[in-house]
Design a protein around this motif. Sequence first.
Motif, PDB file in Angstrom:
ATOM      1  N   VAL A   1       0.850  -1.191   0.000  1.00 14.72           N
ATOM      2  CA  VAL A   1       0.000   0.000   0.000  1.00 14.72           C
ATOM      3  C   VAL A   1       0.879   1.232   0.000  1.00 14.72           C
ATOM      4  O   VAL A   1       1.898   1.283   0.709  1.00 14.72           O
ATOM      5  CB  VAL A   1      -0.949   0.016   1.218  1.00 14.72           C
ATOM      6  N   CYS A   2       0.498   2.241  -0.760  1.00 15.97           N
ATOM      7  CA  CYS A   2       1.190   3.536  -0.765  1.00 15.97           C
ATOM      8  C   CYS A   2       0.220   4.597  -1.231  1.00 15.97           C
ATOM      9  O   CYS A   2      -0.828   4.294  -1.819  1.00 15.97           O
ATOM     10  CB  CYS A   2       2.436   3.493  -1.655  1.00 15.97           C
ATOM     11  N   PHE A   3       0.559   5.849  -0.973  1.00 18.38           N
ATOM     12  CA  PHE A   3      -0.266   6.982  -1.369  1.00 18.38           C
ATOM     13  C   PHE A   3       0.277   7.598  -2.647  1.00 18.38           C
ATOM     14  O   PHE A   3       1.491   7.737  -2.824  1.00 18.38           O
ATOM     15  CB  PHE A   3      -0.314   8.039  -0.262  1.00 18.38           C
ATOM     16  N   GLY A   4      -0.635   7.986  -3.513  1.00 18.22           N
ATOM     17  CA  GLY A   4      -0.250   8.639  -4.747  1.00 18.22           C
ATOM     18  C   GLY A   4      -0.026  10.121  -4.562  1.00 18.22           C
ATOM     19  O   GLY A   4      -0.312  10.684  -3.498  1.00 18.22           O
ATOM     20  N   PRO A   5       0.488  10.820  -5.577  1.00 18.24           N
ATOM     21  CA  PRO A   5       0.814  12.249  -5.442  1.00 18.24           C
ATOM     22  C   PRO A   5      -0.401  13.155  -5.341  1.00 18.24           C
ATOM     23  O   PRO A   5      -0.293  14.273  -4.841  1.00 18.24           O
ATOM     24  CB  PRO A   5       1.617  12.537  -6.716  1.00 18.24           C
ATOM     25  N   THR A   6      -1.564  12.717  -5.784  1.00 19.90           N
ATOM     26  CA  THR A   6      -2.757  13.575  -5.761  1.00 19.90           C
ATOM     27  C   THR A   6      -3.811  13.051  -4.801  1.00 19.90           C
ATOM     28  O   THR A   6      -5.002  13.335  -4.950  1.00 19.90           O
ATOM     29  CB  THR A   6      -3.354  13.677  -7.174  1.00 19.90           C
ATOM     30  N   GLY A   7      -3.405  12.273  -3.815  1.00 18.26           N
ATOM     31  CA  GLY A   7      -4.336  11.827  -2.785  1.00 18.26           C
ATOM     32  C   GLY A   7      -4.962  10.482  -3.025  1.00 18.26           C
ATOM     33  O   GLY A   7      -5.954  10.154  -2.362  1.00 18.26           O
ATOM     34  N   GLN A   8      -4.427   9.683  -3.952  1.00 19.30           N
ATOM     35  CA  GLN A   8      -4.964   8.351  -4.161  1.00 19.30           C
ATOM     36  C   GLN A   8      -4.298   7.338  -3.225  1.00 19.30           C
ATOM     37  O   GLN A   8      -3.170   7.525  -2.814  1.00 19.30           O
ATOM     38  CB  GLN A   8      -4.768   7.878  -5.609  1.00 19.30           C
ATOM     39  N   LEU A   9      -5.026   6.282  -2.952  1.00 19.62           N
ATOM     40  CA  LEU A   9      -4.512   5.169  -2.165  1.00 19.62           C
ATOM     41  C   LEU A   9      -4.303   3.994  -3.119  1.00 19.62           C
ATOM     42  O   LEU A   9      -5.278   3.429  -3.646  1.00 19.62           O
ATOM     43  CB  LEU A   9      -5.480   4.784  -1.051  1.00 19.62           C
ATOM     44  N   VAL A  10      -3.064   3.624  -3.363  1.00 15.58           N
ATOM     45  CA  VAL A  10      -2.719   2.574  -4.317  1.00 15.58           C
ATOM     46  C   VAL A  10      -2.462   1.293  -3.525  1.00 15.58           C
ATOM     47  O   VAL A  10      -1.619   1.268  -2.624  1.00 15.58           O
ATOM     48  CB  VAL A  10      -1.490   2.957  -5.151  1.00 15.58           C
ATOM     49  N   THR A  11      -3.168   0.224  -3.896  1.00 11.26           N
ATOM     50  CA  THR A  11      -3.067  -1.057  -3.204  1.00 11.26           C
ATOM     51  C   THR A  11      -2.712  -2.144  -4.211  1.00 11.26           C
ATOM     52  O   THR A  11      -3.389  -2.290  -5.240  1.00 11.26           O
ATOM     53  CB  THR A  11      -4.388  -1.416  -2.506  1.00 11.26           C
ATOM     54  N   VAL A  12      -1.659  -2.901  -3.925  1.00 10.78           N
ATOM     55  CA  VAL A  12      -1.259  -4.052  -4.732  1.00 10.78           C
ATOM     56  C   VAL A  12      -1.665  -5.300  -3.971  1.00 10.78           C
ATOM     57  O   VAL A  12      -1.174  -5.547  -2.865  1.00 10.78           O
ATOM     58  CB  VAL A  12       0.256  -4.040  -5.020  1.00 10.78           C
ATOM     59  N   LEU A  13      -2.560  -6.096  -4.553  1.00 10.00           N
ATOM     60  CA  LEU A  13      -3.106  -7.269  -3.876  1.00 10.00           C
ATOM     61  C   LEU A  13      -2.093  -8.412  -3.875  1.00 10.00           C
ATOM     62  O   LEU A  13      -1.242  -8.492  -4.780  1.00 10.00           O
ATOM     63  CB  LEU A  13      -4.405  -7.697  -4.553  1.00 10.00           C
ATOM     64  N   PRO A  14      -2.195  -9.311  -2.893  1.00  8.32           N
ATOM     65  CA  PRO A  14      -1.229 -10.439  -2.832  1.00  8.32           C
ATOM     66  C   PRO A  14      -1.523 -11.507  -3.889  1.00  8.32           C
ATOM     67  O   PRO A  14      -2.449 -12.320  -3.743  1.00  8.32           O
ATOM     68  CB  PRO A  14      -1.435 -10.974  -1.416  1.00  8.32           C
ATOM     69  N   THR A  15      -0.759 -11.532  -4.943  1.00  8.77           N
ATOM     70  CA  THR A  15      -0.885 -12.532  -6.010  1.00  8.77           C
ATOM     71  C   THR A  15       0.487 -13.095  -6.346  1.00  8.77           C
ATOM     72  O   THR A  15       1.513 -12.579  -5.883  1.00  8.77           O
ATOM     73  CB  THR A  15      -1.519 -11.910  -7.268  1.00  8.77           C
ATOM     74  N   ARG A  16       0.494 -14.140  -7.190  1.00  9.87           N
ATOM     75  CA  ARG A  16       1.742 -14.780  -7.630  1.00  9.87           C
ATOM     76  C   ARG A  16       1.834 -14.686  -9.146  1.00  9.87           C
ATOM     77  O   ARG A  16       1.417 -15.603  -9.861  1.00  9.87           O
ATOM     78  CB  ARG A  16       1.794 -16.235  -7.180  1.00  9.87           C
ATOM     79  N   PRO A  17       2.357 -13.572  -9.683  1.00 10.38           N
ATOM     80  CA  PRO A  17       2.459 -13.461 -11.146  1.00 10.38           C
ATOM     81  C   PRO A  17       3.390 -14.503 -11.762  1.00 10.38           C
ATOM     82  O   PRO A  17       3.192 -14.916 -12.908  1.00 10.38           O
ATOM     83  CB  PRO A  17       3.006 -12.045 -11.346  1.00 10.38           C
ATOM     84  N   ALA A  18       4.398 -14.950 -10.989  1.00 11.05           N
ATOM     85  CA  ALA A  18       5.308 -15.959 -11.538  1.00 11.05           C
ATOM     86  C   ALA A  18       4.607 -17.287 -11.781  1.00 11.05           C
ATOM     87  O   ALA A  18       5.063 -18.098 -12.601  1.00 11.05           O
ATOM     88  CB  ALA A  18       6.489 -16.152 -10.605  1.00 11.05           C
ATOM     89  N   GLU A  19       3.506 -17.518 -11.101  1.00  5.19           N
ATOM     90  CA  GLU A  19       2.766 -18.768 -11.255  1.00  5.19           C
ATOM     91  C   GLU A  19       1.562 -18.605 -12.178  1.00  5.19           C
ATOM     92  O   GLU A  19       0.678 -19.466 -12.210  1.00  5.19           O
ATOM     93  CB  GLU A  19       2.312 -19.275  -9.878  1.00  5.19           C
ATOM     94  N   GLY A  20       1.508 -17.486 -12.884  1.00  2.92           N
ATOM     95  CA  GLY A  20       0.422 -17.289 -13.838  1.00  2.92           C
ATOM     96  C   GLY A  20      -0.746 -16.496 -13.312  1.00  2.92           C
ATOM     97  O   GLY A  20      -1.698 -16.214 -14.050  1.00  2.92           O
ATOM     98  N   GLN A  21      -0.714 -16.066 -12.012  1.00  3.77           N
ATOM     99  CA  GLN A  21      -1.810 -15.265 -11.477  1.00  3.77           C
ATOM    100  C   GLN A  21      -1.681 -13.818 -11.935  1.00  3.77           C
ATOM    101  O   GLN A  21      -0.577 -13.268 -11.932  1.00  3.77           O
ATOM    102  CB  GLN A  21      -1.825 -15.330  -9.951  1.00  3.77           C
ATOM    103  N   PRO A  22      -2.771 -13.181 -12.352  1.00  2.00           N
ATOM    104  CA  PRO A  22      -2.675 -11.791 -12.810  1.00  2.00           C
ATOM    105  C   PRO A  22      -2.405 -10.834 -11.645  1.00  2.00           C
ATOM    106  O   PRO A  22      -2.910 -11.010 -10.534  1.00  2.00           O
ATOM    107  CB  PRO A  22      -4.037 -11.540 -13.435  1.00  2.00           C
ATOM    108  N   ALA A  23      -1.574  -9.849 -11.886  1.00  2.00           N
ATOM    109  CA  ALA A  23      -1.295  -8.815 -10.868  1.00  2.00           C
ATOM    110  C   ALA A  23      -2.479  -7.861 -10.785  1.00  2.00           C
ATOM    111  O   ALA A  23      -2.964  -7.358 -11.797  1.00  2.00           O
ATOM    112  CB  ALA A  23      -0.017  -8.069 -11.221  1.00  2.00           C
ATOM    113  N   LYS A  24      -2.916  -7.631  -9.565  1.00  2.00           N
ATOM    114  CA  LYS A  24      -4.081  -6.774  -9.333  1.00  2.00           C
ATOM    115  C   LYS A  24      -3.666  -5.528  -8.557  1.00  2.00           C
ATOM    116  O   LYS A  24      -3.049  -5.633  -7.486  1.00  2.00           O
ATOM    117  CB  LYS A  24      -5.161  -7.522  -8.567  1.00  2.00           C
ATOM    118  N   VAL A  25      -4.008  -4.379  -9.109  1.00  2.00           N
ATOM    119  CA  VAL A  25      -3.705  -3.100  -8.481  1.00  2.00           C
ATOM    120  C   VAL A  25      -5.005  -2.312  -8.355  1.00  2.00           C
ATOM    121  O   VAL A  25      -5.743  -2.161  -9.343  1.00  2.00           O
ATOM    122  CB  VAL A  25      -2.667  -2.294  -9.299  1.00  2.00           C
ATOM    123  N   GLU A  26      -5.274  -1.808  -7.158  1.00  2.06           N
ATOM    124  CA  GLU A  26      -6.484  -1.010  -6.905  1.00  2.06           C
ATOM    125  C   GLU A  26      -6.088   0.418  -6.559  1.00  2.06           C
ATOM    126  O   GLU A  26      -5.130   0.641  -5.810  1.00  2.06           O
ATOM    127  CB  GLU A  26      -7.303  -1.614  -5.764  1.00  2.06           C
TER     128      GLU A  26
END
Length: 288
Positions: free
Chosen positions: A21-46
């Motif tokens: 989790v981190c904050f963006g420059p204009t007040g957004q909250l960026v969340t990277v969900l726990p996935t395994r892209p190396a195993e073929g799972q798609p990376a999810k970003v909210e």
Amino acid sequence: TTGYQSGRMTPPKYLLPHVRVCFGPTGQLVTVLPTRPAEGQPAKVEIHDTQLMLQDSDEMEDLKVFPGPLVRNETHKNDVLMYCQKMAKECSEDVDMLDRESAELIWRLLELLLKQNGTIIGTDIADLLLAGHEPSTQEYAVSGPRIVQSTGQSSDPLNTPDKEDSRSSSPAVRISTDRTVISAAQQLEESTDRFRNLLLYGRKKEALDWAMKRNLWGHALFLASKMDNRTHASVMTRFANTAMRMNDPLQTLYQLMSGRQPASVTEGAGKWPSGCVTQQIAPTETNY
């Protein structure tokens, strides 16, 4: 290079996927969900808008009035001071807050740091802590003048008044201490209060002068003993010269113990007639 296997040689820091989790420059909250892209799972970003997430919370109202972001040479100092004063006032008026005095004190401290550009000394902290909390001798006194509530009945059976007199008599307050003693005690308490307040505010020199002027020699000598040697010696000399006469035996003893010539030696010699002193002390030829 025979038998060399390429790959990671150290264990991973995290064994399982975790949220980032981190904050963006204009007040957004960026969340990277726990996935395994190396195993073929798609990376999810909210990406979330913090204003929409906090629009129904009370903290959002505080964020709206906060004079931020605080940028040097851009944020006006007076705006931040007004904000600190506003928050301190709200803390003092909030009856539901558990420790509102501590919260108000923190905002007052921030206000003081802003006014003095981050530079404060011990006396500033003392003024801040003692604001509205002036201690007195009555708070620390063990016992005072004994006041007895008299109901018109005497404990002595021989001096029991009549029933009619006891009915007509009204309750009165009888003080078992002389007024002169009470007046002197009150003056002592007032002087001690002033001495205590000066010390609480960090004014040791003024407190020492006040104690000597008001004959609080016990406090003065103890305080001077915890200061430098020059001050201690000066207070002791002033005590000896003020509280005792020059021809007092105590004065003579203290001066002898200090390695000084007692003042009574010179005063005693000056009281004898000159001719008498010469006849008793001056040697003649017949004495040899």
